[in-house]
Scaffold this active site. Structure first.
Site, PDB file in Angstrom:
ATOM      1  N   GLU A 249       0.826  -1.208   0.000  1.00 54.63           N
ATOM      2  CA  GLU A 249       0.000   0.000   0.000  1.00 54.63           C
ATOM      3  C   GLU A 249       0.863   1.261   0.000  1.00 54.63           C
ATOM      4  O   GLU A 249       0.518   2.271  -0.613  1.00 54.63           O
ATOM      5  CB  GLU A 249      -0.931  -0.004   1.212  1.00 54.63           C
ATOM      6  CG  GLU A 249      -1.981  -1.097   1.210  1.00 54.63           C
ATOM      7  CD  GLU A 249      -1.460  -2.422   1.736  1.00 54.63           C
ATOM      8  OE1 GLU A 249      -2.217  -3.396   1.736  1.00 54.63           O
ATOM      9  OE2 GLU A 249      -0.270  -2.481   2.151  1.00 54.63           O
TER      10      GLU A 249
ATOM     11  N   ARG B 228       8.419 -13.247   1.751  1.00 53.54           N
ATOM     12  CA  ARG B 228       7.617 -12.036   1.946  1.00 53.54           C
ATOM     13  C   ARG B 228       8.027 -11.270   3.198  1.00 53.54           C
ATOM     14  O   ARG B 228       8.087 -10.048   3.182  1.00 53.54           O
ATOM     15  CB  ARG B 228       6.130 -12.427   2.041  1.00 53.54           C
ATOM     16  CG  ARG B 228       5.181 -11.270   2.334  1.00 53.54           C
ATOM     17  CD  ARG B 228       5.146 -10.275   1.217  1.00 53.54           C
ATOM     18  NE  ARG B 228       4.190  -9.205   1.463  1.00 53.54           N
ATOM     19  CZ  ARG B 228       3.986  -8.185   0.635  1.00 53.54           C
ATOM     20  NH1 ARG B 228       4.666  -8.112  -0.494  1.00 53.54           N
ATOM     21  NH2 ARG B 228       3.107  -7.256   0.920  1.00 53.54           N
TER      22      ARG B 228
ATOM     23  N   MET C 135      15.653  -6.294   2.072  1.00 52.74           N
ATOM     24  CA  MET C 135      14.383  -5.581   1.903  1.00 52.74           C
ATOM     25  C   MET C 135      14.500  -4.515   0.818  1.00 52.74           C
ATOM     26  O   MET C 135      15.564  -3.927   0.620  1.00 52.74           O
ATOM     27  CB  MET C 135      13.965  -4.933   3.226  1.00 52.74           C
ATOM     28  CG  MET C 135      13.656  -5.930   4.340  1.00 52.74           C
ATOM     29  SD  MET C 135      12.351  -7.095   3.913  1.00 52.74           S
ATOM     30  CE  MET C 135      10.980  -5.952   3.681  1.00 52.74           C
TER      31      MET C 135
ATOM     32  N   ASN D 264       0.866  -8.418  -5.238  1.00 50.37           N
ATOM     33  CA  ASN D 264       0.705  -7.629  -6.458  1.00 50.37           C
ATOM     34  C   ASN D 264       1.438  -8.254  -7.653  1.00 50.37           C
ATOM     35  O   ASN D 264       2.670  -8.290  -7.678  1.00 50.37           O
ATOM     36  CB  ASN D 264       1.237  -6.216  -6.196  1.00 50.37           C
ATOM     37  CG  ASN D 264       1.052  -5.305  -7.387  1.00 50.37           C
ATOM     38  OD1 ASN D 264       0.300  -5.619  -8.307  1.00 50.37           O
ATOM     39  ND2 ASN D 264       1.726  -4.175  -7.379  1.00 50.37           N
ATOM     40  N   PRO D 265       0.704  -8.712  -8.684  1.00 55.35           N
ATOM     41  CA  PRO D 265       1.366  -9.266  -9.866  1.00 55.35           C
ATOM     42  C   PRO D 265       1.769  -8.219 -10.895  1.00 55.35           C
ATOM     43  O   PRO D 265       2.354  -8.551 -11.926  1.00 55.35           O
ATOM     44  CB  PRO D 265       0.295 -10.188 -10.447  1.00 55.35           C
ATOM     45  CG  PRO D 265      -0.987  -9.515 -10.098  1.00 55.35           C
ATOM     46  CD  PRO D 265      -0.765  -8.836  -8.761  1.00 55.35           C
TER      47      PRO D 265
ATOM     48  N   GLU E 178       3.938  -5.746 -10.619  1.00 51.72           N
ATOM     49  CA  GLU E 178       5.355  -5.383 -10.655  1.00 51.72           C
ATOM     50  C   GLU E 178       6.106  -6.192 -11.707  1.00 51.72           C
ATOM     51  O   GLU E 178       6.789  -5.610 -12.558  1.00 51.72           O
ATOM     52  CB  GLU E 178       5.962  -5.539  -9.265  1.00 51.72           C
ATOM     53  CG  GLU E 178       5.414  -4.513  -8.265  1.00 51.72           C
ATOM     54  CD  GLU E 178       5.984  -4.690  -6.871  1.00 51.72           C
ATOM     55  OE1 GLU E 178       6.456  -5.814  -6.560  1.00 51.72           O
ATOM     56  OE2 GLU E 178       5.969  -3.720  -6.092  1.00 51.72           O
TER      57      GLU E 178
END
Length: 426
Positions: free
Chosen positions: A58, A268, A308, A334-335, A337
């Protein structure tokens, strides 16, 4: 359940909130400090705009919107809140001292009341799905305008709101404007009692992904340094426990046909880096940890990206991308990127949080849905064995992203209009 009972329940659960923080602190050093912020005990400056961006995804979507606001209205002060350390780090890295930043307090009335009393924002912007009853109620009581930006509402979330109408309906009706991603989601808000006049279909900010060409060039050069410019490379981005072994099983299958293939595995969450390393170690595959600055050689089979903020750059190093959180019931990530970089994209069947976006990519031929490691391996084999198929999927990814751009302009215009109406009202 209404707001009063909701608040009472939260007060009763406060000891569990403390236990939650303590448990997370045991697993991750990022949760061992800044507890005062979680309970509204910080000392804050007054701020014209409060933007809550939750976590890393986000925050990345919100950054271009924040930068436009800073350019168009440099006279206004902005506070940005998150709930996760990854989101917090991204705010600090990207915006520095140009905004005030802290964690959003828990949705306890006294925490939120003290927090908002210090800020006194004119406009509160929540990103995507982050709706907290006491935050919205208290902000409205103070006279702030409320905007839900880049809004999403899955069928599952809508069903949950329907279960608690006395709590959800006043909360949703308190919103002044909703910048919704799709017409389907807009209809769900209307069915929950939101006036259609408050809704504006704007698309997703994530389609307006801003790529740093210089970083992409560096990533391509890095692949050359690895000696893999002619060898196949795939990336498993934002993968979770429960998916690590599947990624490694898939890679073992690929190595039978392409012995020089490289897997870039990106967990993740930082607290899973060591766990991922242990799983790779047990698999018998030769790997290096990116955080150790160990050189990737011709013998390296897996690069564990235990750092990161590098996911986008690492996508640039690959030919094919799998997006994690989809082989387990997580909801996905999110695909767009990898799609924005022209990569064919693969996901598992559990992509509910990005259902519309994934649907667009699947329909265009940019994405394939796989159920397990064997299907994932077969899909990658098909792409690596057929250059034309890979090129078609790559072009489809770029086309979907290009066709859906424009959300940033539409949503920033909406925010600026709200700010103008606040000024004229004053």
């Amino acid at each position: 359940m209404n707001l009063r009972y909701y608040s009472l329940l939260l007060y009763l659960l406060t000891p569990l909130l403390l236990l939650y923080l303590a448990f997370r602190a045991l697993k991750s050093a990022d949760y061992r400090g800044r507890w005062g912020e979680r309970f509204g005990l910080s000392q804050l400056r007054r701020s014209d705009i409060l933007i809550h961006s939750v976590s890393m995804g986000e925050t990345l979507a919100a950054l271009p919107l924040i930068r436009i606001l800073q350019q168009q209205r440099p006279d206004l002060s902005i506070t940005v809140t998150t709930t996760s350390p990854t989101g917090s780090r991204e705010v600090i890295k990207a915006l520095g001292n140009s905004v005030q930043h802290q964690y959003l307090p828990f949705d306890l009335p006294w925490c939120i009341r003290r927090f908002l009393k210090q800020l006194q924002p004119q406009l509160v912007i929540m990103m995507e799905t982050e709706l907290w009853p006491n935050l919205l109620h208290q902000a409205k009581q103070q006279g702030a305008q409320l905007l839900l930006a880049n809004a999403r509402l899955s069928a599952k979330s809508a069903a949950n709101y329907h279960k608690w109408p006395k709590l959800s309906r006043p909360m949703l009706q308190s919103l002044d404007r909703i910048a919704i991603q799709t017409a389907t989601e807009a209809q769900r808000f209307i069915e929950l009692g939101v006036m259609p006049s408050k809704l504006q279909v704007c698309g997703s900010l994530k389609f307006d992904l801003q790529l740093d060409d210089s970083k992409i060039v560096v990533a391509k050069e890095q692949r050359q340094q690895w000696g893999r410019q002619a060898s196949p490379v795939w990336i498993a981005g934002s993968v979770h426990p429960g998916e690590f072994a599947a990624m490694l099983d898939c890679h073992k299958t690929l190595l039978q046909q392409w012995p020089q293939a490289l897997l870039i595995m990106v967990p993740r969450h930082p607290e899973q880096f060591d766990n991922a390393a242990e799983v790779i170690q047990r698999s018998g595959l030769r790997f290096v940890r990116r955080s150790h600055n160990t050189r990737v050689s011709h013998e390296t089979q897996v690069l564990l990206a235990d750092t990161m903020g590098e996911l986008l750059a690492l996508y640039s190093c690959a030919d094919v991308a799998f997006v994690g959180g989809t082989l387990i019931p997580n909801g996905g990530h999110n695909p767009l990127e990898p799609a924005a970089l022209g990569l064919p994209v693969l996901e598992g069947p559990n992509y509910r949080d990005f259902k519309e976006i994934s649907g667009l990519l699947v329909d265009a031929g940019a994405m394939q849905i796989v159920a397990d490691a064997p299907q994932l391996a077969a899909a990658i084999q098909g792409l690596w064995s057929d250059v034309e198929r890979w090129q078609q999927a790559s072009r489809a990814s770029l086309a979907v992203v290009s066709a859906n751009k424009g959300a940033l302009e539409r949503q920033s215009t909406l925010v600026l209009q709200l700010l103008a109406s606040i000024k004229s009202a004053d």
